[in-house]
Design a protein around this motif. Structure first.
Motif, PDB file in Angstrom:
ATOM      1  N   THR A 224       0.857  -1.182   0.000  1.00 51.71           N
ATOM      2  CA  THR A 224       0.000   0.000   0.000  1.00 51.71           C
ATOM      3  C   THR A 224       0.889   1.226   0.000  1.00 51.71           C
ATOM      4  N   ALA A 225       0.374   2.320  -0.508  1.00 49.79           N
ATOM      5  CA  ALA A 225       1.111   3.579  -0.489  1.00 49.79           C
ATOM      6  C   ALA A 225       0.675   4.464   0.664  1.00 49.79           C
ATOM      7  N   ASN A 226      -0.237   3.976   1.481  1.00 47.76           N
ATOM      8  CA  ASN A 226      -0.846   4.819   2.501  1.00 47.76           C
ATOM      9  C   ASN A 226      -0.544   4.284   3.891  1.00 47.76           C
ATOM     10  N   PHE A 227       0.463   4.886   4.552  1.00 50.85           N
ATOM     11  CA  PHE A 227       0.798   4.530   5.927  1.00 50.85           C
ATOM     12  C   PHE A 227       0.576   5.745   6.842  1.00 50.85           C
ATOM     13  N   ILE A 228      -0.513   6.414   6.695  1.00 54.01           N
ATOM     14  CA  ILE A 228      -0.666   7.697   7.384  1.00 54.01           C
ATOM     15  C   ILE A 228      -1.741   7.632   8.456  1.00 54.01           C
ATOM     16  N   ASP A 229      -1.907   6.471   9.070  1.00 56.75           N
ATOM     17  CA  ASP A 229      -2.930   6.341  10.105  1.00 56.75           C
ATOM     18  C   ASP A 229      -2.338   5.805  11.405  1.00 56.75           C
ATOM     19  N   GLU A 230      -1.297   6.477  11.908  1.00 54.22           N
ATOM     20  CA  GLU A 230      -0.625   6.008  13.106  1.00 54.22           C
ATOM     21  C   GLU A 230      -0.827   6.958  14.272  1.00 54.22           C
ATOM     22  N   ILE A 231      -1.010   6.390  15.454  1.00 56.07           N
ATOM     23  CA  ILE A 231      -1.034   7.167  16.673  1.00 56.07           C
ATOM     24  C   ILE A 231       0.332   7.070  17.332  1.00 56.07           C
ATOM     25  N   ILE A 232       0.628   8.041  18.194  1.00 57.41           N
ATOM     26  CA  ILE A 232       1.947   8.132  18.822  1.00 57.41           C
ATOM     27  C   ILE A 232       1.774   8.201  20.332  1.00 57.41           C
ATOM     28  N   LYS A 233       2.559   7.385  21.029  1.00 56.78           N
ATOM     29  CA  LYS A 233       2.524   7.364  22.489  1.00 56.78           C
ATOM     30  C   LYS A 233       3.953   7.488  23.021  1.00 56.78           C
ATOM     31  N   TYR A 234       4.065   8.120  24.192  1.00 53.82           N
ATOM     32  CA  TYR A 234       5.389   8.277  24.808  1.00 53.82           C
ATOM     33  C   TYR A 234       5.318   7.884  26.278  1.00 53.82           C
ATOM     34  N   ASN A 235       6.214   6.997  26.671  1.00 52.84           N
ATOM     35  CA  ASN A 235       6.329   6.558  28.058  1.00 52.84           C
ATOM     36  C   ASN A 235       7.540   7.271  28.668  1.00 52.84           C
ATOM     37  N   ARG A 236       7.263   8.239  29.545  1.00 54.28           N
ATOM     38  CA  ARG A 236       8.334   9.067  30.105  1.00 54.28           C
ATOM     39  C   ARG A 236       9.263   8.258  30.998  1.00 54.28           C
ATOM     40  N   GLU A 237       8.723   7.308  31.747  1.00 50.98           N
ATOM     41  CA  GLU A 237       9.553   6.544  32.667  1.00 50.98           C
ATOM     42  C   GLU A 237      10.578   5.693  31.929  1.00 50.98           C
ATOM     43  N   GLN A 238      10.184   5.141  30.786  1.00 59.17           N
ATOM     44  CA  GLN A 238      11.094   4.270  30.038  1.00 59.17           C
ATOM     45  C   GLN A 238      11.773   4.988  28.880  1.00 59.17           C
ATOM     46  N   HIS A 239      11.462   6.267  28.658  1.00 55.09           N
ATOM     47  CA  HIS A 239      12.008   6.997  27.504  1.00 55.09           C
ATOM     48  C   HIS A 239      11.757   6.198  26.225  1.00 55.09           C
ATOM     49  N   LEU A 240      10.487   5.846  26.063  1.00 57.61           N
ATOM     50  CA  LEU A 240      10.037   4.954  25.000  1.00 57.61           C
ATOM     51  C   LEU A 240       8.975   5.651  24.159  1.00 57.61           C
ATOM     52  N   VAL A 241       9.226   5.772  22.859  1.00 59.25           N
ATOM     53  CA  VAL A 241       8.244   6.338  21.938  1.00 59.25           C
ATOM     54  C   VAL A 241       7.709   5.212  21.059  1.00 59.25           C
ATOM     55  N   ILE A 242       6.396   5.216  20.831  1.00 62.41           N
ATOM     56  CA  ILE A 242       5.733   4.125  20.122  1.00 62.41           C
ATOM     57  C   ILE A 242       4.883   4.696  19.001  1.00 62.41           C
ATOM     58  N   ALA A 243       4.983   4.095  17.824  1.00 64.10           N
ATOM     59  CA  ALA A 243       4.074   4.374  16.707  1.00 64.10           C
ATOM     60  C   ALA A 243       3.205   3.140  16.521  1.00 64.10           C
TER      61      ALA A 243
END
Length: 585
Positions: free
Chosen positions: A205-224
């Protein structure tokens, strides 16, 4: 449409620019693919997690789980920013949005080194390197190896990178990245950042534009994380970047995300994003593209310093699975990434015959069965437990079927006793099959660590049963005849037709007919019924009595339905056989 065209022009300029740079400077570009665990991740010696300027041929940069066709990462890499000795604010990036500023040198040693757990290797810039995981990749690159990169002023920094992956649960769903950042000139108020341009969903697919973003401050972890549904489907796994080291309380952390139109593109704006101390709110209700910069610092770097950074790239079956793996990384860190290991992999010899194959691994039994593991918590001196034999009809990445298990007679397992050979009969000739023989250990009950098994795909062998070539021609035939376009040959098991390379979807160029019973040295020529030349195949193989044709002409066009003629000339004696076959599309 204007935005798309602008991005396309930027991409083309980047590709053309990279090609001209590499042509001018003989850098030792290299890539490898982590493939021993459940993550298939591209690694380059430019510090990127995507193709960049290398010749990596894969369609997917970060696949999880194997054979899922699920992409997670369009681009990824490390950034270094700071103030140089002239007072200028500079940022050097391994990968930004179509920008690469780190390259290896032309030295022979600046390819990617592959090291297995426990092996000691003399790397020019890392003497007596000892493998930590089942598959370590080690490389070196710098931001001043190429000096004519447009709009780039180097900080003069070198990075030595090592990545680590494991073959068995519970440590096979993430990759550990280790960086040694070495300044050649002083850098004031240096910040480190990780760039993630995620692309979570099926690759087609050419469409990967439906992602949410989360950040865990304690673990310095960013998630898509992919939003269910949409053109890219519903993803099995999110992707996460977690900084493991350094995590000093005095550090300032930033996590910013952007759309194409707002991306920082100049050194000052990139540095501001890395060092601002701003943590953007989780993006939960407006899924979109995920261009993420996770930064931390400052560091005062002097010549002779080495700043050590560690990062975990995390996957899992759902967000809960990813978070569980993140927690497990803490245990791995506490063990300095040294945990119980599988035995050495068996070395397998293969005897191929018509409609069958015999595997034998007796030559390495003493090496495999007498291995000692100093990282176990129990007191078992020789933790080897047994062998497993697997088969696939699809690829070296599976899916796999367990054919046999032979284990030591003791107080655990099925106690079948050990064997060192396996014969498989009833195979189709001239068809590829895939076999693997692994070894596995006893579980470590003290550490509560499960049995460890060598990687299946890393020990896989491609085997094509069949007869040897005949002494001369006379019995050449075409299979299938007629070839029927309304039959999905790729759905057979084993498949008669299958995608080439890293593709998982069948395409027109994957069609296949086979000329069988051909002599060792011959030339096959194909003509239309009217006598027009279509294609030729030169064959020179004393062990192979067949050749395939993908129904494509010598000018690259798919051939039409019809009756076709062929000639086979035996180069040993000049004899020629003439035949015909039918294609119905």
């Amino acid at each position: 449409m204007k935005i798309f065209c602008s991005v396309l022009r930027l991409f083309l300029l980047s590709v053309i620019g990279s090609s001209s740079l590499i042509a001018q400077y003989n850098t030792k570009l290299d890539w490898k693919l982590h493939n021993v665990g459940k993550v298939r991740q591209a690694i380059t010696n430019m510090g990127t997690m995507n193709k960049a300027a290398t010749n990596y041929p894969g369609l997917i940069n970060a696949e999880f789980p194997p054979n899922s066709d699920e992409e997670h990462l369009y681009q990824g890499g490390i950034w270094i920013g700071g103030i140089d000795s002239n007072g200028d604010t500079l940022v050097s990036v391994t990968q930004a949005h179509y920008k690469n500023e780190f390259y290896p040198s032309a030295n022979e040693g600046d390819t990617i080194w592959t090291v297995q757990r426990g092996d000691t290797v003399q790397i020019p810039y890392w003497s007596n390197y000892v493998g930590i995981s089942d598959q370590d990749f080690v490389s070196r690159y710098a931001d001043d190896n190429l000096l004519n990169i447009e709009n780039h002023t180097p900080l003069h920094v070198e990075i030595i990178q090592a990545t680590h992956t494991w073959s068995s649960p519970p440590v096979d769903e993430f990759i550990i990245y280790e960086y040694k950042i070495i300044p050649k000139s002083p850098i004031k108020d240096a910040y480190i950042a990780f760039w993630m341009h995620s692309a979570v969903g099926v690759i087609y697919t050419a469409n990967f534009i439906d992602e949410i973003i989360k950040y865990n401050r304690e673990q310095h972890l960013v998630i898509a994380e992919d939003v269910p549904g949409g053109e890219d489907g519903t993803a099995i796994s999110p992707i996460g970047f977690r900084v493991l080291k350094p995590v000093d309380p005095s550090l300032r952390w930033s996590m910013r995300y952007y759309e194409h139109e707002t991306l920082p593109t100049f050194n000052t704006s990139e540095y501001k994003s890395m060092s601002s101390g701003i943590i953007d709110e989780d993006r939960l209700d407006q899924p979109a593209r995920a261009h993420i910069i996770l930064g931390f610092g400052p560091f005062q770097l002097k010549v002779g310093d080495t700043l050590k950074v560690e990062m975990a790239e995390l996957f899992g079956f759902g967000l809960k699975g990813l978070m569980k793996n993140s927690d497990y990384v803490d245990f791995l860190q506490s063990k300095q990434f040294r945990v119980p290991s599988p035995p050495p992999k068996p070395i397998v010899s293969v005897a191929i015959k018509s409609h069958g194959v015999t595997l034998n691994w007796a030559t390495t039994k003493q090496l495999v069965e007498s291995y000692v593991d100093p990282n176990r918590g129990d007191t078992i001196k020789y933790p080897f437990e047994g062998y497993r034999v697997y088969k696939s009809t699809k690829s070296t990445n599976g899916p796999w079927t367990l054919l046999a298990e032979y284990d030591t007679i003791n107080d655990i397992g099925s106690n079948t006793g050990l064997k060192y050979d396996y014969e498989d009969r009833g195979l189709l000739n001239n068809i590829e099959y895939y076999y693997a023989v692994t070894s596995y250990s006893r579980e470590d009950k003290v550490l509560n660590f499960p049995s460890q098994e060598t990687s299946i795909s890393n020990t896989a062998k491609v085997i094509t049963p069949g007869t040897t070539p005949p002494e001369t021609i006379g019995q050449v035939s075409v299979v299938p005849n007629p070839y029927r376009g309304d039959i999905a040959y790729n759905t057979y098991d084993p498949p008669w037709e299958k995608p080439k390379g890293s593709r998982s979807r069948w395409l027109e160029q994957d069609r296949r007919i086979q000329f069988v019973n051909i002599p060792a040295q011959c030339q096959i020529k194909i003509y239309t019924l009217a006598g027009d030349f279509v294609f030729s195949i030169d064959h020179d193989d004393a062990n192979k009595g067949f050749e395939d044709w993908n129904l494509t002409s010598n000018v690259g066009q798919a051939v039409a339905s019809g009756i076709y003629l062929f000639t086979v000339e035996d180069k040993a004696n000049g004899k020629v056989q003439i035949g015909k076959f039918v294609i119905i599309k």
